[in-house]
Motif scaffolding. Structure first.
Motif, PDB file in Angstrom:
ATOM      1  N   UNK A 197       0.852  -1.188   0.000  1.00  0.00           N
ATOM      2  CA  UNK A 197       0.000   0.000   0.000  1.00  0.00           C
ATOM      3  C   UNK A 197       0.892   1.244   0.000  1.00  0.00           C
ATOM      4  N   UNK A 198       0.715   2.096  -1.020  1.00  0.00           N
ATOM      5  CA  UNK A 198       1.386   3.390  -1.018  1.00  0.00           C
ATOM      6  C   UNK A 198       0.490   4.368  -0.284  1.00  0.00           C
ATOM      7  N   UNK A 199       1.006   4.909   0.819  1.00  0.00           N
ATOM      8  CA  UNK A 199       0.282   5.883   1.631  1.00  0.00           C
ATOM      9  C   UNK A 199       0.960   7.239   1.432  1.00  0.00           C
ATOM     10  N   UNK A 200       0.264   8.195   0.804  1.00  0.00           N
ATOM     11  CA  UNK A 200       0.865   9.500   0.544  1.00  0.00           C
ATOM     12  C   UNK A 200       1.371  10.212   1.799  1.00  0.00           C
ATOM     13  N   UNK A 201       0.746   9.964   2.940  1.00  0.00           N
ATOM     14  CA  UNK A 201       1.190  10.611   4.171  1.00  0.00           C
ATOM     15  C   UNK A 201       2.581  10.144   4.580  1.00  0.00           C
ATOM     16  N   UNK A 202       2.917   8.896   4.231  1.00  0.00           N
ATOM     17  CA  UNK A 202       4.231   8.339   4.572  1.00  0.00           C
ATOM     18  C   UNK A 202       5.218   8.485   3.419  1.00  0.00           C
TER      19      UNK A 202
ATOM     20  N   UNK B 286       7.571   7.390   0.268  1.00  0.00           N
ATOM     21  CA  UNK B 286       8.529   6.287   0.156  1.00  0.00           C
ATOM     22  C   UNK B 286       9.929   6.909   0.173  1.00  0.00           C
ATOM     23  N   UNK B 287      10.301   7.493   1.332  1.00  0.00           N
ATOM     24  CA  UNK B 287      11.550   8.248   1.398  1.00  0.00           C
ATOM     25  C   UNK B 287      12.796   7.440   1.049  1.00  0.00           C
ATOM     26  N   UNK B 288      12.769   6.137   1.286  1.00  0.00           N
ATOM     27  CA  UNK B 288      13.927   5.303   0.938  1.00  0.00           C
ATOM     28  C   UNK B 288      14.159   5.270  -0.570  1.00  0.00           C
ATOM     29  N   UNK B 289      13.119   5.603  -1.335  1.00  0.00           N
ATOM     30  CA  UNK B 289      13.217   5.589  -2.795  1.00  0.00           C
ATOM     31  C   UNK B 289      12.951   6.969  -3.407  1.00  0.00           C
TER      32      UNK B 289
ATOM     33  N   UNK C  49       9.138   5.323 -10.923  1.00  0.00           N
ATOM     34  CA  UNK C  49       9.098   4.751  -9.578  1.00  0.00           C
ATOM     35  C   UNK C  49       8.562   3.329  -9.672  1.00  0.00           C
ATOM     36  N   UNK C  50       9.103   2.434  -8.846  1.00  0.00           N
ATOM     37  CA  UNK C  50       8.625   1.045  -8.811  1.00  0.00           C
ATOM     38  C   UNK C  50       8.240   0.672  -7.383  1.00  0.00           C
ATOM     39  N   UNK C  51       7.418  -0.350  -7.272  1.00  0.00           N
ATOM     40  CA  UNK C  51       6.991  -0.853  -5.966  1.00  0.00           C
ATOM     41  C   UNK C  51       8.228  -1.260  -5.165  1.00  0.00           C
TER      42      UNK C  51
END
Length: 52
Positions: free
Chosen positions: A12-17, A19-22, A37-39
């Protein structure tokens, strides 16, 4: 903001969090994520995600 789920692995991609690692900062809407961007879990492309 809308969350999106990878149809391949269920990530689940949550905009509030984000994906800072990527390179996707918290607060980034899914539509604003770069097209390359990839999963982070399975490597599926952005087109493999659906709104949930």
């Amino acid at each position: 903001m809308q969350k999106y789920e990878c149809e391949i692995c269920g990530y689940i991609y949550d905009p509030e969090q984000g994906d800072p690692d990527n390179g996707v900062e918290p607060g980034t809407a899914f539509k604003d994520i770069p097209d390359d961007w990839i999963c982070p879990d399975c490597g599926a492309d952005k087109e493999s995600f659906v709104a949930v």
